[in-house]
Design an enzyme around this catalytic site. Sequence first.
Site, short mmCIF file in Angstrom:
data_model
loop_
_atom_site.label_atom_id
_atom_site.label_comp_id
_atom_site.label_asym_id
_atom_site.label_seq_id
_atom_site.Cartn_x
_atom_site.Cartn_y
_atom_site.Cartn_z
N ALA A 1 0.81 -1.23 0.00
CA ALA A 1 0.00 0.00 0.00
C ALA A 1 0.84 1.27 0.00
O ALA A 1 0.39 2.34 -0.41
CB ALA A 1 -0.93 -0.03 1.20
N SER B 1 0.92 3.40 -3.09
CA SER B 1 -0.28 4.13 -3.53
C SER B 1 -0.58 5.35 -2.66
O SER B 1 -1.45 6.16 -3.01
CB SER B 1 -1.50 3.17 -3.55
OG SER B 1 -1.33 2.21 -4.59
N ARG C 1 -1.24 0.46 7.71
CA ARG C 1 -0.78 0.46 9.10
C ARG C 1 -0.05 1.71 9.57
O ARG C 1 0.38 1.78 10.71
CB ARG C 1 0.13 -0.77 9.33
CG ARG C 1 -0.64 -2.07 9.26
CD ARG C 1 0.25 -3.29 9.41
NE ARG C 1 -0.53 -4.50 9.28
CZ ARG C 1 -0.91 -5.00 8.12
NH1 ARG C 1 -0.60 -4.37 6.99
NH2 ARG C 1 -1.63 -6.11 8.05
N ASN D 1 -1.92 -4.67 -3.44
CA ASN D 1 -2.89 -3.57 -3.51
C ASN D 1 -4.12 -3.96 -4.33
O ASN D 1 -4.03 -4.73 -5.27
CB ASN D 1 -2.22 -2.33 -4.11
CG ASN D 1 -1.07 -1.85 -3.24
OD1 ASN D 1 -0.99 -2.21 -2.06
ND2 ASN D 1 -0.16 -1.10 -3.81
N ASP E 1 -6.19 -1.44 -5.44
CA ASP E 1 -6.66 -0.21 -6.10
C ASP E 1 -6.57 -0.28 -7.62
O ASP E 1 -7.06 0.61 -8.32
CB ASP E 1 -5.87 1.00 -5.57
CG ASP E 1 -4.35 0.78 -5.67
OD1 ASP E 1 -3.64 1.08 -4.70
OD2 ASP E 1 -3.87 0.28 -6.71
N CYS F 1 -20.87 -13.76 -7.36
CA CYS F 1 -22.02 -13.91 -6.46
C CYS F 1 -21.64 -14.89 -5.35
O CYS F 1 -21.12 -15.97 -5.62
CB CYS F 1 -23.23 -14.45 -7.23
SG CYS F 1 -24.59 -14.88 -6.10
N CYS G 1 -27.17 -10.30 -6.64
CA CYS G 1 -27.18 -11.09 -7.88
C CYS G 1 -28.57 -11.01 -8.53
O CYS G 1 -29.58 -11.27 -7.86
CB CYS G 1 -26.85 -12.53 -7.52
SG CYS G 1 -26.96 -13.67 -8.91
N GLY H 1 7.22 -0.16 -0.50
CA GLY H 1 5.97 0.28 0.13
C GLY H 1 5.15 -0.80 0.78
O GLY H 1 3.93 -0.82 0.68
N THR H 2 5.82 -1.71 1.48
CA THR H 2 5.06 -2.75 2.18
C THR H 2 5.69 -3.04 3.53
O THR H 2 6.90 -2.97 3.69
CB THR H 2 5.00 -4.06 1.36
OG1 THR H 2 4.31 -5.05 2.12
CG2 THR H 2 6.39 -4.58 0.98
N SER H 3 4.82 -3.40 4.48
CA SER H 3 5.34 -3.72 5.83
C SER H 3 5.72 -5.20 5.89
O SER H 3 6.25 -5.70 6.85
CB SER H 3 4.27 -3.43 6.88
OG SER H 3 3.13 -4.25 6.60
N ASN I 1 11.40 1.78 1.32
CA ASN I 1 10.29 1.83 2.28
C ASN I 1 10.61 2.80 3.41
O ASN I 1 11.79 3.07 3.67
CB ASN I 1 10.04 0.43 2.87
CG ASN I 1 8.65 0.30 3.47
OD1 ASN I 1 7.65 0.52 2.78
ND2 ASN I 1 8.58 -0.03 4.75
N1 APR Z 1 7.07 6.34 1.48
C1 APR Z 1 7.72 5.24 1.96
N2 APR Z 1 7.09 4.25 2.63
C2 APR Z 1 5.76 4.38 2.83
C3 APR Z 1 5.02 5.50 2.36
C4 APR Z 1 5.74 6.49 1.65
N3 APR Z 1 5.11 7.58 1.16
N4 APR Z 1 3.69 5.32 2.72
C5 APR Z 1 3.64 4.16 3.40
N5 APR Z 1 4.87 3.60 3.47
C6 APR Z 1 5.24 2.32 4.09
C7 APR Z 1 4.77 2.20 5.52
O1 APR Z 1 5.75 2.74 6.40
C8 APR Z 1 4.66 0.68 5.66
O2 APR Z 1 5.90 0.09 6.02
O3 APR Z 1 4.57 1.31 3.37
C9 APR Z 1 4.28 0.22 4.25
C10 APR Z 1 2.78 -0.08 4.13
O4 APR Z 1 2.51 -1.17 4.97
P1 APR Z 1 1.01 -1.58 5.27
O5 APR Z 1 0.22 -0.38 5.60
O6 APR Z 1 1.08 -2.73 6.25
O7 APR Z 1 0.45 -2.11 3.88
P2 APR Z 1 0.78 -3.48 3.17
O8 APR Z 1 2.19 -3.92 3.41
O9 APR Z 1 0.37 -3.39 1.76
O10 APR Z 1 -0.23 -4.48 3.95
C11 APR Z 1 -0.15 -5.87 3.60
O11 APR Z 1 -2.01 -6.55 4.96
O12 APR Z 1 -4.07 -6.46 6.02
C12 APR Z 1 -3.41 -6.76 4.84
O13 APR Z 1 -4.83 -6.57 2.98
C13 APR Z 1 -3.86 -5.89 3.70
O14 APR Z 1 -2.75 -6.17 1.57
C14 APR Z 1 -2.58 -5.67 2.89
C15 APR Z 1 -1.52 -6.47 3.63
ZN ZN Z 2 -26.27 -15.50 -7.64
#
Ligand code: APR
Ligand code: ZN
Length: 332
Positions: A67, A70, A79, A150, A152, A177, A201, A240-242, A277
């Site tokens: 995320a 995005s 998070r 993501n 989106d 459905c 549906c 961009g992911t945790s 990240n």
């Molecule tokens: N620049 C750098 N890092 C960023 C920025 C930015 N502008 N914005 C957010 N981040 C980092 C955050 O610091 C975090 O480490 O991106 C990471 C986003 O982590 P999450 O919010 O946990 O999102 P994600 O990793 O996609 O979550 C994984 O968990 O609950 C499920 O369905 C949900 O698909 C998701 C999955």
């Molecule tokens: Zn149906």
Amino acid sequence: MALWGRRAFSALRVWGPGGGRKCISNSVSASGSFGSRGSSEKKFSLQDVAELIRTRACQRVVVMVGAGISTPSGIPDFRSPGSGLYSNLLQYNLPYPEAIFELEFFFHNPKPFFTLAKQLYPGNYRPNIIHYFFRLLDDKGLLLRLYTQNIDGLERVSGIPVSKLVEAHGTFASATCTVCRRSFPEKDLWADVMMDKVPCCPVCTGIVKPDIVFFGEPLPERFLLHVLDFPMADLLLILGTSLENQGLNSGPCACQVEPFASLSEAVRGSVPRLLINRDLVGPFAWHPRSRDVVQLGDVVHNVERLVELLGWTEELQDLVQRETGKLDGRDI
Ligand code: APR
Ligand code: ZN
């Protein structure tokens, strides 16, 4: 069909006292790299990664995103304390944030999910420079596959071919459905979702749910492509992911989203891995490899640095301009 789901696996506590999410201390500087400590091996750097891409020494680049890529498009991540989606769901009266992606809660009350869906539905947001950087990688024949968590759909909107995408947590592009399993295109639901109605549906009146992967549901079959892609990859970019996921049990424990998070370790040991990240996450914190490169801080700033080292700045600006013009021409 992959049998995994986004279930919480063995809990790995990274929560600080009082349950607050503790950023793993950045054990490297903002643009750090891990060389094997004390050995003569040269530490790997962002410049080295750029050189491998620019000279096409690496041509099978696999990308993993979350995320964080995005947020520059205006979509909250999950998070980040305060701004993340999971901090802003109080209005929905959820037992805990992840319930919004749980089938049991969905059948009990689908409204919170569809309210969120209305916010995230394709068309409300546009790709940003990061999405177009991946598109440029593909245009240059360097992208083996992009694995995204993501929902989106901005990777598709940026023009990355669907054949190069694995939307690991599903997509709004289609819906199913929940009773008779009939499939519907996104456009069939759009009006209901925008009018805050729960889409039903037309055949059996069951609730029609966008093909977003809920906790406990199997990941899309395409996710199995990782079995081929990761062993073949010669460069892994993670942005961009945790690389974690809050546990389904009640206590605040952070659990890895298996298998998405574990894919970060599925490339061969000799393959360079670049993390861009805000926080140091996953194996980059727990057991870094000698050819890991970590660029902590803002994702746009760091991607722009990489693009500059590649000498692609102008080309990328032209691409963004062209594609934005197309989107202006279409009511996307
Ligand atoms: N620049 C750098 N890092 C960023 C920025 C930015 N502008 N914005 C957010 N981040 C980092 C955050 O610091 C975090 O480490 O991106 C990471 C986003 O982590 P999450 O919010 O946990 O999102 P994600 O990793 O996609 O979550 C994984 O968990 O609950 C499920 O369905 C949900 O698909 C998701 C999955
Ligand atoms: Zn149906």
